[in-house]
Enzyme design. Structure first.
Site, PDB file in Angstrom:
ATOM      1  N   SER B 146       0.738  -1.191   0.091  1.00  0.00           N
ATOM      2  CA  SER B 146      -0.051   0.028   0.005  1.00  0.00           C
ATOM      3  C   SER B 146       0.732   1.213   0.048  1.00  0.00           C
ATOM      4  O   SER B 146       2.302   0.986   0.617  1.00  0.00           O
ATOM      5  CB  SER B 146      -0.880   0.052   1.283  1.00  0.00           C
ATOM      6  OG  SER B 146      -1.434   1.390   1.300  1.00  0.00           O
ATOM      7  N   TYR B 159      -1.189   0.387  10.765  1.00  0.00           N
ATOM      8  CA  TYR B 159      -1.529  -0.452   9.276  1.00  0.00           C
ATOM      9  C   TYR B 159      -0.224   0.031   8.355  1.00  0.00           C
ATOM     10  O   TYR B 159       0.383  -0.900   7.840  1.00  0.00           O
ATOM     11  CB  TYR B 159      -2.616   0.097   8.728  1.00  0.00           C
ATOM     12  CG  TYR B 159      -2.998  -0.407   7.281  1.00  0.00           C
ATOM     13  CD1 TYR B 159      -3.424  -1.786   7.132  1.00  0.00           C
ATOM     14  CD2 TYR B 159      -2.866   0.483   6.402  1.00  0.00           C
ATOM     15  CE1 TYR B 159      -3.851  -2.029   5.837  1.00  0.00           C
ATOM     16  CE2 TYR B 159      -3.167   0.068   4.864  1.00  0.00           C
ATOM     17  CZ  TYR B 159      -3.625  -1.319   4.734  1.00  0.00           C
ATOM     18  OH  TYR B 159      -3.916  -1.760   3.596  1.00  0.00           O
TER      19      TYR B 159
END
Lengths: 462, 253
Positions: B146, B159
């Site tokens: 990501s 995250y």
């Protein structure tokens, strides 16, 4: 981290590497022993198949270049008995000075005889003389049961399955090949330029029968009116009287030297949308409009690309593929469609080769059939290429044609049966000689000729 | 077997309920994909995905419950999956979840769990599969990283840091796999409208699972080692990584 004694193998297209145990046996006995100890394997020659035909991921690649002796030659009949790892280059160096040449040669001399048989290769003389299988007296094939001698009169079913069988019937170790007598090692060549595809096909169709060798180099990049413009070269072995001076004093010589090489793989493909139009245009305009009886050497006529060693590196790290298809006469529109479809997808291709095939042979997996064959080298990496080639496959199959397995790296497996209608006959023969499915390549698994899972393999039925 | 255009015939998904994974497989089904194994935690999500894939024309779809945090079983699962498919052409690592990361709600356990699910678990599974695939001699591993891991943001640093770890792991693994016939492709999407981000405020340059899937297929075809989705994020983050911390921490949401 890498499993011991394995090597990464790629085809001539320099992509899709897979690892396999690498073995280089020296004789038939060693091959038989290797088969005994393997669960899956495939023979490999000089790695000139463009795709994954001579790769066996997770299995054993049997490198046959260690069997390269010329065993016997009969100067009266021209039959030569060679080991399968002998290259056409090596054979020509031996035979040309004696006045004999291979009856069929592909566009490179760096293929082994075994590989040439397994792909049932064709050459510029196919329209008159067929493919190489027609010149084999017999061959030695090592199967799981041991070596067998097969030929057109000796277990013809297995013989024909082996010709064009992509190594899936066994390991070819020896071939007795009927050579062709030649008077000189030169060719007398006529060159013509055709302004577009129709003109090119017309010239080939009307003139081919006059020539032993015939091929058209097509500019597949140019669009519009000049689409498919071509340089047609046709010729035959020159007679001694046609030679001049020093050539006439030594009419039979074959000793080509590779002076140039591509020393490393460039970071990007040198064959791309910028360089190709320039190259294609130069090629076309450099050629004379019409020239007759030019004397060329064999290597210049048959193997122009062999002069540049490792030329496949020019395509950069992603490599390239060759799309070669054949469609029956009357289906000329598919040739045009293929060129246009690739242009539409903005996939540049280098000089294409267009040629007329004559009659095919009884080999169930042999590629040639009467019709037009087109071959295009295309750099990989373009996101529109895969779909464009899938479309071409559909048109080719729909027209009753097929793609060439020795060049393939991506065909639609579901079209295999349509393109090669005698496939069941082939699989039955394989099953008879190799019931456990020992012979497996990446190609055979990819197109569904052999199962991928070991459990499927055990219970394999044609 | 993978073909020369990078298209797989068989695939295994780790995190089989992922929207991006499903969208990718649907695209691949239009090409050569014929057999899939979906691994994941939720039987319900797996079955739903399997149904969709069958509808998309994948001949053979199997599901199997597997939690990436169950490290001790990873090798066994890899072994069984390869046995089932014969050869595994593509491993798509899509496990992960996006939890709330504000300092007020996290606790040691939730941080450890989030990092395990987004980093250590997928890394362990990738290890298991790459070791098994070394024996088959080839294979492509695609891992969903990501942009959150390219430069970790205040608002989702747990995250983000886990993805940063996974991204680094994948790069290192790819380097370690040079010349093995295996390779890793890292996918760095921006904000994706999916199940995972349901209810969250979209970031600029947001995208969809279908668009990310398109970028993945394109990456397979071109032989890319890193794919950004949308591709313009490569340039954006090329600049953002150099932004002074003082400014970067002002970036909202």
């Amino acid at each position: 981290m890498i499993p011991g004694d394995t090597d990464a193998f790629v085809g001539w297209g320099n992509n899709n590497a897979t690892r396999a145990v690498h073995r280089r046996p020296r004789n038939t006995k060693e091959i038989a022993a290797l088969l005994e100890g393997s669960s899956m394997c495939i023979a490999r020659g000089l790695g000139r198949a463009y795709g994954d035909a001579a790769q066996c991921a997770g299995g054993t690649v049997i490198d046959c270049t260690g069997l390269s002796e010329i065993l016997a030659f009969d100067g009266s009949s021209g039959v030569v008995r060679v080991e399968a790892g002998c290259s056409l280059d090596q054979l020509s160096r031996y035979s040309v000075s004696r006045g004999w040449f291979v009856p069929v040669t592909p566009g490179t001399a760096f293929v082994t005889i075994g590989g040439a048989v397994a792909a049932d290769v064709h050459g510029k003389n196919h329209h008159r003389e067929g493919s190489i299988a027609g010149y084999i007296e017999e061959l030695c094939l090592v199967t799981p049961d041991g070596p067998r001698i097969v030929g057109p009169d000796r277990d013809p079913e297995l013989f024909w399955a082996t010709c064009g069988g992509m190594g899936l019937t066994g390991v070819i170790t020896e071939v007795a090949l009927r050579l062709m007598p030649i008077a000189t090692s030169y060719l007398s060549v006529d060159t013509d330029r055709a302004r577009d595809l129709d003109a090119c096909m017309e010239m080939l169709a009307s003139g081919d029968e006059r020539y032993r060798y015939s091929v058209a180099w097509i500019d597949a990049g140019t669009r519009g009116r000049a689409l498919g413009r071509a340089v047609i070269t046709r010729g035959d072995h020159a007679r001694v009287e046609a030679l001049a001076g020093t050539q006439r004093s030594i009419p039979l010589t074959y000793n080509p030297v590779q002076r140039l090489s591509v020393p490393f793989t460039p970071p990007v493909s040198m064959v791309n949308a910028l360089t190709l139009p320039v190259f294609n245009s130069l090629w076309y305009h450099r050629a004379p409009k019409h020239r007759t009886d030019e004397i060329q050497t064999m290597s210049a006529f048959f193997y122009p690309l062999d002069m540049l060693r490792d030329w496949n590196r020019l395509y950069g790290p992603r490599g390239f593929t060759q799309y070669q298809m054949v469609v029956p006469f009357g289906q000329e529109h598919v040739v045009r469609y293929t060129i246009e479809r690739l242009q539409e997808a903005s996939c540049p291709s280098t000089l294409g080769v267009l040629k007329r095939f004559g009659a095919g042979d009884p080999a169930p997996l042999s590629f040639p059939m009467p019709g037009w064959t087109l071959a295009l080298d295309i750099p990989l990496g373009s996101p529109s290429l895969a779909v464009a080639l899938d479309d071409c496959d559909r048109h080719v199959a729909g027209a009753g044609g097929r793609v060439y397995l020795a060049k393939d790296g991506r065909m639609r497996p579901e079209l295999m049966r349509e393109m090669y209608p005698r496939i069941d006959q082939f699989l039955e023969t394989c099953h008879r000689t190799d019931p456990d499915g020992l012979f497996v390549s990446d190609l055979s698994r990819r197109i569904g000729l052999t199962p991928t899972t070991p459990t499927q393999r055990k219970g394999m039925k044609p | 077997m993978n073909d020369v255009t990078g298209m797989p015939q068989t695939a295994v998904v780790i995190g089989g309920g992922s929207d991006i994974a499903l969208a990718t497989l649907r695209l691949l089904a239009k090409r050569r994909l014929r057999a899939v194994v979906l691994l994941g935690r939720s039987a319900e999500a797996l079955n739903e995905a399997a149904e969709q894939l069958r509808g998309a024309g994948v001949e053979e779809v199997t599901t199997e419950i597997f939690d990436v945090n169950d490290f001790s079983h990873a090798s066994e699962v890899a072994e069984e999956t390869v046995a089932r498919l014969g050869t595994v052409d593509l491993v798509l690592v899509a496990a992960g979840f996006l939890g709330d990361a504000s300092l007020e709600v996290i606790d040691p356990e939730s941080v450890a769990h989030m990092i395990a699910t987004n980093f250590t678990g997928p890394a362990a599974a990738m290890t298991a599969f790459s070791q098994r695939l070394l024996r088959q001699g080839f294979g492509r591993i695609v891992v969903l990283s990501s942009v959150a891991g390219v430069r970790v943001r205040r608002s989702n640093f747990v995250y983000g840091s886990a993805k940063a770890g996974l991204d680094g792991f994948a790069q290192g693994l790819d380097d370690a796999l040079v010349k093995t016939g295996l390779s890793v492709m890292i996918v760095r999407p921006g904000f994706v409208h999916s199940k995972m981000t349901l209810g969250l405020k979209a970031a600029p340059m947001s995208t969809t699972p279908e668009a990310v899937a398109g970028a993945i297929v394109k990456g397979l075809e071109s032989g890319a080692s890193v794919v950004w989705a949308p591709s313009s994020l490569m340039w954006v983050f090329g600049i953002l990584v150099h932004l002074p911390r003082r400014l970067w921490r002002l970036v909202p949401g």
